[in-house]
Design a protein around this motif. Structure first.
Motif, PDB file in Angstrom:
ATOM      1  N   TYR A   4       0.915  -1.235   0.272  1.00 48.65           N
ATOM      2  CA  TYR A   4       0.024   0.049  -0.002  1.00 48.65           C
ATOM      3  C   TYR A   4       0.946   1.311   0.213  1.00 48.65           C
ATOM      4  CZ  TYR A   4      -4.162  -2.907   1.033  1.00 48.65           C
ATOM      5  OH  TYR A   4      -5.057  -3.936   0.871  1.00 48.65           O
ATOM      6  N   TRP A   6       3.451   4.294  -1.100  1.00 50.65           N
ATOM      7  CA  TRP A   6       3.716   5.117  -2.148  1.00 50.65           C
ATOM      8  C   TRP A   6       5.143   5.930  -2.317  1.00 50.65           C
ATOM      9  CZ3 TRP A   6      -1.470   8.167  -3.170  1.00 50.65           C
ATOM     10  CH2 TRP A   6      -2.436   7.331  -3.553  1.00 50.65           C
ATOM     11  N   HIS A   8       9.030   6.590  -2.448  1.00 55.37           N
ATOM     12  CA  HIS A   8       9.993   5.902  -3.485  1.00 55.37           C
ATOM     13  C   HIS A   8      11.526   5.907  -2.633  1.00 55.37           C
ATOM     14  CE1 HIS A   8       7.768   6.560  -7.054  1.00 55.37           C
ATOM     15  NE2 HIS A   8       7.354   7.816  -6.533  1.00 55.37           N
ATOM     16  N   LEU A  36       7.125   1.695   0.944  1.00 49.29           N
ATOM     17  CA  LEU A  36       7.707   2.203  -0.489  1.00 49.29           C
ATOM     18  C   LEU A  36       6.683   1.461  -1.341  1.00 49.29           C
ATOM     19  CD1 LEU A  36      11.540   1.146  -0.156  1.00 49.29           C
ATOM     20  CD2 LEU A  36      10.611   3.356  -0.097  1.00 49.29           C
ATOM     21  N   THR A  37       6.918   1.971  -2.546  1.00 49.31           N
ATOM     22  CA  THR A  37       5.818   1.400  -3.697  1.00 49.31           C
ATOM     23  C   THR A  37       6.191  -0.087  -3.547  1.00 49.31           C
ATOM     24  OG1 THR A  37       7.610   1.612  -5.227  1.00 49.31           O
ATOM     25  CG2 THR A  37       6.217   3.538  -5.150  1.00 49.31           C
ATOM     26  N   ASP A  39       6.679  -2.079  -6.043  1.00 48.46           N
ATOM     27  CA  ASP A  39       7.834  -2.972  -6.627  1.00 48.46           C
ATOM     28  C   ASP A  39       9.170  -2.653  -5.920  1.00 48.46           C
ATOM     29  OD1 ASP A  39       6.433  -3.677  -8.588  1.00 48.46           O
ATOM     30  OD2 ASP A  39       6.876  -1.999  -9.920  1.00 48.46           O
ATOM     31  N   SER A  40       9.381  -1.701  -5.277  1.00 45.68           N
ATOM     32  CA  SER A  40      10.592  -1.157  -4.411  1.00 45.68           C
ATOM     33  C   SER A  40      10.618  -2.011  -3.196  1.00 45.68           C
ATOM     34  CB  SER A  40      10.522   0.355  -3.723  1.00 45.68           C
ATOM     35  OG  SER A  40      10.816   1.007  -5.034  1.00 45.68           O
ATOM     36  N   TYR A  41       9.338  -2.161  -2.584  1.00 47.46           N
ATOM     37  CA  TYR A  41       9.396  -3.009  -1.526  1.00 47.46           C
ATOM     38  C   TYR A  41      10.036  -4.527  -1.869  1.00 47.46           C
ATOM     39  CZ  TYR A  41       7.640  -6.271   2.233  1.00 47.46           C
ATOM     40  OH  TYR A  41       7.375  -7.280   3.351  1.00 47.46           O
ATOM     41  N   GLU A 158       2.958   8.860   5.691  1.00 46.43           N
ATOM     42  CA  GLU A 158       2.812   7.732   4.879  1.00 46.43           C
ATOM     43  C   GLU A 158       2.103   6.520   5.507  1.00 46.43           C
ATOM     44  OE1 GLU A 158       2.478   5.658   1.019  1.00 46.43           O
ATOM     45  OE2 GLU A 158       2.762   7.890   1.812  1.00 46.43           O
TER      46      GLU A 158
END
Length: 170
Positions: A4, A6, A8, A36-37, A39-41, A158
């Protein structure tokens, strides 16, 4: 919950800027990377898990103490820049932490030299007593970044947003 966030990777990162060298350090604590997003996570969590055996071995060498793992990147702004990995430290609650170990991720990291526009990256393993919910300072030689207090505000915002997003979907 993961998935969840967002933010970076630059949001929870420390940045040190010398005329010839840029350094970025990101704590890979689960409470931080979950923000993190997706994909980054997934990428950072996977990176940490792929080195789990080595990280656990470092912990065992230090009396099985909990460890704090950080992703640190060095970027060469000028040609033929030298860097000294063990000169990076973290100050938390008035205590300076030197890395227990540095685990190179890129070929050539141990040469401790950068070409212009080259990046060398490693996982840094510190004592687990670093308090990520308190102000921190990352230092490399005479450079330092003590902006974590402001970063904590972004992190808390966040976390609130994630609770709101996750609550709507549950």
């Amino acid at each position: 919950p993961p998935g969840y966030g967002w933010l970076h990777q630059d949001n929870p990162a420390f940045h040190l800027n010398a005329s010839s060298l840029l350094i970025r350090a990101i704590p890979l604590d689960e409470s931080i990377i979950r923000l993190l997003t997706p994909d980054s996570y997934k990428a950072l969590r996977g990176l940490q898990e792929s080195y789990r055996g080595t990280i656990d071995a470092v912990s065992r060498r230090h009396d099985r103490r909990p460890v704090s793992v950080w992703l640190v990147s060095y970027y060469g702004v000028q040609p033929d820049v030298r860097f000294t990995p063990m000169d990076l430290s973290v100050t938390s609650s008035g205590r300076e932490f030197q890395p227990y170990d540095v685990l190179p991720l890129t070929i050539g990291f141990n040469e401790q030299r950068l070409h212009q526009r080259e990046t060398q990256t490693a996982l840094y393993v510190f004592d687990g007593d670093i308090q990520l919910d308190q102000p921190l300072t990352v230092t490399y030689q005479q450079l330092f970044d003590n902006s974590w207090q402001q970063t904590l505000q972004v992190i808390e915002r966040e976390r609130a947003m994630i609770r709101a997003r996750a609550g709507k979907q549950l």
